[in-house]
Structure formats: C-alpha cells, structure tokens
Design a protein around this motif. Structure first.
Motif, short mmCIF file in Angstrom:
data_model
loop_
_atom_site.label_atom_id
_atom_site.label_comp_id
_atom_site.label_asym_id
_atom_site.label_seq_id
_atom_site.Cartn_x
_atom_site.Cartn_y
_atom_site.Cartn_z
N ALA A 27 -18.92 2.14 10.68
CA ALA A 27 -18.63 1.99 9.25
C ALA A 27 -17.47 2.89 8.83
O ALA A 27 -16.63 2.48 8.02
CB ALA A 27 -19.87 2.30 8.43
N ARG A 28 -17.39 4.09 9.39
CA ARG A 28 -16.26 4.98 9.06
C ARG A 28 -14.93 4.36 9.51
O ARG A 28 -13.94 4.43 8.79
CB ARG A 28 -16.45 6.34 9.73
N GLU A 29 -14.93 3.79 10.70
CA GLU A 29 -13.72 3.14 11.19
C GLU A 29 -13.35 1.96 10.30
O GLU A 29 -12.17 1.75 9.99
CB GLU A 29 -13.92 2.67 12.63
N GLN A 30 -14.35 1.19 9.87
CA GLN A 30 -14.08 0.04 9.02
C GLN A 30 -13.56 0.48 7.65
O GLN A 30 -12.65 -0.15 7.11
CB GLN A 30 -15.35 -0.80 8.87
N VAL A 31 -14.10 1.55 7.11
CA VAL A 31 -13.62 2.05 5.82
C VAL A 31 -12.16 2.49 5.95
O VAL A 31 -11.34 2.17 5.09
CB VAL A 31 -14.50 3.21 5.31
N ALA A 32 -11.84 3.18 7.02
CA ALA A 32 -10.46 3.63 7.22
C ALA A 32 -9.52 2.43 7.30
O ALA A 32 -8.44 2.42 6.67
CB ALA A 32 -10.35 4.48 8.48
N PHE A 33 -9.93 1.40 8.05
CA PHE A 33 -9.10 0.21 8.18
C PHE A 33 -8.95 -0.51 6.84
O PHE A 33 -7.84 -0.86 6.44
CB PHE A 33 -9.71 -0.74 9.22
N LEU A 34 -10.07 -0.70 6.14
CA LEU A 34 -10.01 -1.43 4.87
C LEU A 34 -9.28 -0.64 3.80
O LEU A 34 -8.60 -1.23 2.95
CB LEU A 34 -11.43 -1.79 4.42
N ASP A 35 -9.37 0.68 3.83
CA ASP A 35 -8.58 1.50 2.90
C ASP A 35 -7.09 1.32 3.15
O ASP A 35 -6.30 1.20 2.20
CB ASP A 35 -8.95 2.97 3.02
N ALA A 36 -6.71 1.31 4.43
CA ALA A 36 -5.29 1.09 4.76
C ALA A 36 -4.83 -0.29 4.32
O ALA A 36 -3.73 -0.45 3.77
CB ALA A 36 -5.07 1.28 6.27
N GLU A 37 -5.68 -1.29 4.53
CA GLU A 37 -5.35 -2.65 4.09
C GLU A 37 -5.21 -2.72 2.57
O GLU A 37 -4.30 -3.37 2.05
CB GLU A 37 -6.43 -3.63 4.55
N ALA A 38 -6.11 -2.04 1.86
CA ALA A 38 -6.04 -2.03 0.39
C ALA A 38 -4.78 -1.32 -0.09
O ALA A 38 -4.14 -1.77 -1.05
CB ALA A 38 -7.29 -1.37 -0.18
N ASP A 39 -4.41 -0.24 0.57
CA ASP A 39 -3.17 0.47 0.20
C ASP A 39 -1.96 -0.42 0.43
O ASP A 39 -1.04 -0.46 -0.41
CB ASP A 39 -3.03 1.77 1.01
N ASP A 40 -1.94 -1.12 1.56
CA ASP A 40 -0.82 -2.03 1.84
C ASP A 40 -0.75 -3.14 0.80
O ASP A 40 0.33 -3.49 0.31
CB ASP A 40 -0.95 -2.64 3.23
N ALA A 41 -1.90 -3.71 0.46
CA ALA A 41 -1.94 -4.79 -0.53
C ALA A 41 -1.49 -4.28 -1.90
O ALA A 41 -0.78 -4.99 -2.63
CB ALA A 41 -3.35 -5.38 -0.61
N ARG A 42 -1.90 -3.06 -2.24
CA ARG A 42 -1.50 -2.47 -3.52
C ARG A 42 0.02 -2.26 -3.56
O ARG A 42 0.67 -2.55 -4.56
CB ARG A 42 -2.25 -1.15 -3.73
N LEU A 43 0.59 -1.82 -2.45
CA LEU A 43 2.03 -1.62 -2.38
C LEU A 43 2.77 -2.95 -2.49
O LEU A 43 3.77 -3.06 -3.21
CB LEU A 43 2.39 -0.90 -1.07
N ARG A 44 2.26 -3.97 -1.79
CA ARG A 44 2.89 -5.30 -1.89
C ARG A 44 2.83 -5.81 -3.32
O ARG A 44 3.78 -6.43 -3.82
CB ARG A 44 2.20 -6.29 -0.95
N ALA A 45 1.71 -5.55 -4.00
CA ALA A 45 1.57 -6.00 -5.38
C ALA A 45 2.55 -5.27 -6.30
O ALA A 45 3.12 -5.89 -7.21
CB ALA A 45 0.14 -5.77 -5.86
#
Length: 97
Positions: A27-45
């Motif tokens: 779950a920690r690994e998944q949170v780290a990955f999904l946080d990075a994905e959310a940051d990338d999506a936020r930057l694209r937005a």
C-alpha cells in the motif's frame, strides 16, 4: 484461558500481523506511485488549463486519497493487533508467575 489457547491465539495473531505488514508495504508503494501520478496530472492541468485535464487531475487525486485511506486503515489494524498481542503476552506472563 489455557496456555495452549493463548499460544494458538498468539500464533494466529502473528500470522495476521505478517500479512497485514506485507499489505502495508504494498500500500505504501501504491500511495507513492499514485501521489506521483496525481502530481503529474495536476501539473498537466496547470499547463493546459482545460476542463478535461482538470477532471483527470481530480480523478488521479481521488485515487491517491483512497489508497492513502486504505494505508491508514491497515496501519490501524496493525496497531490493534499489536495491542492484542501485548495483552496476550501479558496474560501468558502473568500465568507463568
């Protein structure tokens, strides 16, 4: 409670703790990955400023938040099992003395 029952509960508790700790690690690994994905999506937005990318960023953040909630639930379950294990060990020690 008979000593054999205490020992059995301790072994079962230990097995559950091992499984939950492994799940927590994933779950920690998944949170780290999904946080990075959310940051990338936020930057694209921010760069594109379109309603679609804003929606994608919000969706990515919802996924990250949901996984973080799962992580917190696992951590809570582990803490509860550790308290139960401590209580069982205390009972076993008290019965030995």
């Amino acid at each position: 409670m008979p000593r054999s029952a205490l020992e059995r509960r301790l072994f079962e508790n230990n097995d559950r703790l091992k499984r939950l700790r492994a799940d927590l690690s994933v779950a920690r690994e998944q949170v780290a990955f999904l946080d990075a994905e959310a940051d990338d999506a936020r930057l694209r937005a921010l760069v594109s400023e379109t309603p679609i990318t804003d929606a994608e960023a919000r969706e990515a953040q919802r996924h990250a938040d949901a996984q973080r909630q799962q992580l917190e639930q696992l951590a809570g379950s582990i803490a509860e099992l550790e308290r139960e294990q401590d209580a069982l060990l205390d009972r076993m020690t008290a019965e030995l003395t």
